[in-house]
Design an enzyme around this catalytic site. Sequence first.
Site, PDB file in Angstrom:
ATOM      1  N   GLU A   1      -1.364  -9.177   3.353  1.00 51.61           N
ATOM      2  CA  GLU A   1      -1.302  -9.779   4.696  1.00 51.61           C
ATOM      3  C   GLU A   1      -2.668 -10.215   5.216  1.00 51.61           C
ATOM      4  O   GLU A   1      -2.755 -11.123   6.036  1.00 51.61           O
ATOM      5  CB  GLU A   1      -0.647  -8.820   5.701  1.00 51.61           C
TER       6      GLU A   1
ATOM      7  N   HIS B   1      -3.401  -5.204   0.213  1.00 53.78           N
ATOM      8  CA  HIS B   1      -2.784  -5.674   1.454  1.00 53.78           C
ATOM      9  C   HIS B   1      -2.773  -7.195   1.466  1.00 53.78           C
ATOM     10  O   HIS B   1      -3.733  -7.810   1.934  1.00 53.78           O
ATOM     11  CB  HIS B   1      -3.597  -5.186   2.659  1.00 53.78           C
TER      12      HIS B   1
ATOM     13  N   CYS C   1       0.836  -1.201   0.000  1.00 52.61           N
ATOM     14  CA  CYS C   1       0.000   0.000   0.000  1.00 52.61           C
ATOM     15  C   CYS C   1       0.875   1.257   0.000  1.00 52.61           C
ATOM     16  O   CYS C   1       1.454   1.595  -1.014  1.00 52.61           O
ATOM     17  CB  CYS C   1      -0.964  -0.046   1.191  1.00 52.61           C
TER      18      CYS C   1
END
Length: 576
Positions: A537, A535, A404
């Site tokens: 994650e 993102h 990001c």
Amino acid sequence: MKYVIVSGGVISGIGKGVLASSTGMLLKTLGLRVTSIKIDPYMNIDAGTMSPLEHGECFVLNDGGETDLDLGNYERYLGVTLTKDHNITTGKIYSHVISRERKGDYLGKTVQVVPHLTDAIQDWIERVARIPVDDSGIEPEVCIIELGGTVGDIESAPFVEALRQFQFRVGRDNFSLIHVSLVPVIHGEQKTKPTQAAIKDLRSLGLTPDMIACRCSETLDDPTINKIAMFCHVGPEQVVNVHDVNSTYHVPLLLLEQKMIDYLSARLKLSEITLNAEDKKRGDNLLARWRSLTTSIDESFEVVKIALVGKYTNLKDSYLSVIKSLEHCSMRCRRKLDIVWVEASDLEPEANETDKSKFHSAWNKLSSADGVLVPGGFGSRGTEGMILAAKWARENNIPYLGVCLGLQVATIEFARNVLGLKDATSAEFDGDSPEESHAVLYMPEIDKEKMGGTMRLGLRPTNFQNDSEWSKIRKLYGGASEVHERHRHRYEVNPKLVEQLENEGMIFVGKDETGERCEILELRNHPYYVATQYHPEYMSKVLDPSKPFLGLVAASSGILDQVLSEQTSFTEKAEF
Ligand SMILES: *[C@@H]1O[C@H](CO)[C@@H](O)[C@H](O)[C@H]1NC(C)=O
Ligand SMILES: *[C@@H]1O[C@H](CO)[C@@H](O)[C@H](O)[C@H]1NC(C)=O
Ligand SMILES: *[C@@H]1O[C@H](CO)[C@@H](O)[C@H](O)[C@H]1NC(C)=O
Ligand SMILES: *[C@@H]1O[C@H](CO)[C@@H](O)[C@H](O)[C@H]1NC(C)=O
Ligand SMILES: *[C@H]1O[C@H](CO)[C@@H](O)[C@H](O)[C@H]1NC(C)=O
């Protein structure tokens, strides 16, 4: 549907979430489909507006829901995809009941906590538990409900009452309760009083524990277990000993050793649920993979050092999913993970003037790391430091992953130092900067005036561009032509700059479905320099680590080629 409630007593923050997700994971090893619901007794309607300083990270779901970080825990352990309805907050429930009252749904009756609010909670649980949470689209068989806070608080009272009624609504065979308690060790003695008091509170509210999970820094002695059993009116087999272990990934095996699943299975008559051979095999497979994962933690000695360059790095909870993803990947690469926290603003030249020791120690940490990670974030503080970190990684062939904001700073760095656009910046960092200097700009379709709900949120597709077969990140994704990941951003790379950047070797290998918005960038002549606008994650799973992170950890461990050659085809998804 079988319900397993996990509540907590004594104090909060003793690992209820880990216990609940480990229990769910173990039930999955029986071949069952497991879902989960998190109840948060606070008034906020969602977590999107809550400060990460106070509350840790904001976790984003496929449907764009911004929730508490606990739902992430369930997704990671259970390998499921939850929706924004899977978290219930006091605020949400009240607002639901109040809006029904406004519509006249209660036919002029006095609207009260009991029965109207408690009924609404029960209906919500029954409805949400049925939502399929995996690719099969089949209704789950077991629902784990984590009740936040501690039993006995004013905040959680309506939920406790709702659960009390709920046990009769669904029937005894379909409802069980695990209460997590704390056994402190004082002067070498294991104290059971807090647990006794917590169970007494629970019983006085009409709930009976089926299991008492005792958190303790050491293994519980037999006399302690017997004492808890006697004073809490349960059998010794119902007292589970959850002592500190090497990592939270060991907790499921610890529970398994204590035959927790056998007890739950008998208590809930789980054997009556018919499962086909394939489901059973999937469960066995899951258990085997989890076992090998935990051995790999105990047996990895080589260290991989990742510098995490962010702001407020002293608040580690605000980077929880990032840390978890790094953990998943280091287990996969069989390395011991060492995260070095670098405060981005300490890397800036001004820090050299104000606080020399901080400046030197920050650069020292950055330069001794095997890989550099710049995670997402908002605001302008520390961004110059992140730009310097991106430059360091690019020029010294250090593996780099930007997420990001990490993609945006990498773009600005490249524009400044390679394209020679000295003033390149982001519209976010400096609102007064001239428009032509914006390498990163506010997404055109978004209304700048409204703050809440103006972000690009949730699952979106990213298409790999033609001629990107060389790309390492694409290979990590198994050569896929399209990937789906979760987004949370307001700014994006200026499309006008793309051609210039690409001519110098910064290639935007992934773009959104319009082919305009830049999603993934990668440097051609670098061991591993990747950044994503999304993102990754948020979708990392314990047994199926996020690919961009896997690339970073593998490249930093010097085994990227090996990992790339092992990467299975994208269609052959990891069996969870
Ligand atoms: C448990 O649920 C099933 C189906 O929902 C129901 O048929 C059964 O009667 C319930 N068990 C008890 C003890 O109420
Ligand atoms: C913890 O890790 C060490 C090695 O790092 C290992 O020897 C030990 O057996 C582990 N303990 C448990 C309970 O798994
Ligand atoms: C830090 O400041 C000193 C002067 O105070 C200067 O000599 C040194 O080069 C600076 N270090 C860096 C890395 O900029
Ligand atoms: C790739 O090339 C094919 C055929 O040349 C074209 O149809 C397709 O749209 C291109 N895809 C992208 C993402 O540019
Ligand atoms: C969970 O959180 C999301 C956003 O954070 C919110 O929209 C949703 O309504 C919440 N769900 C419940 C059941 O409270």
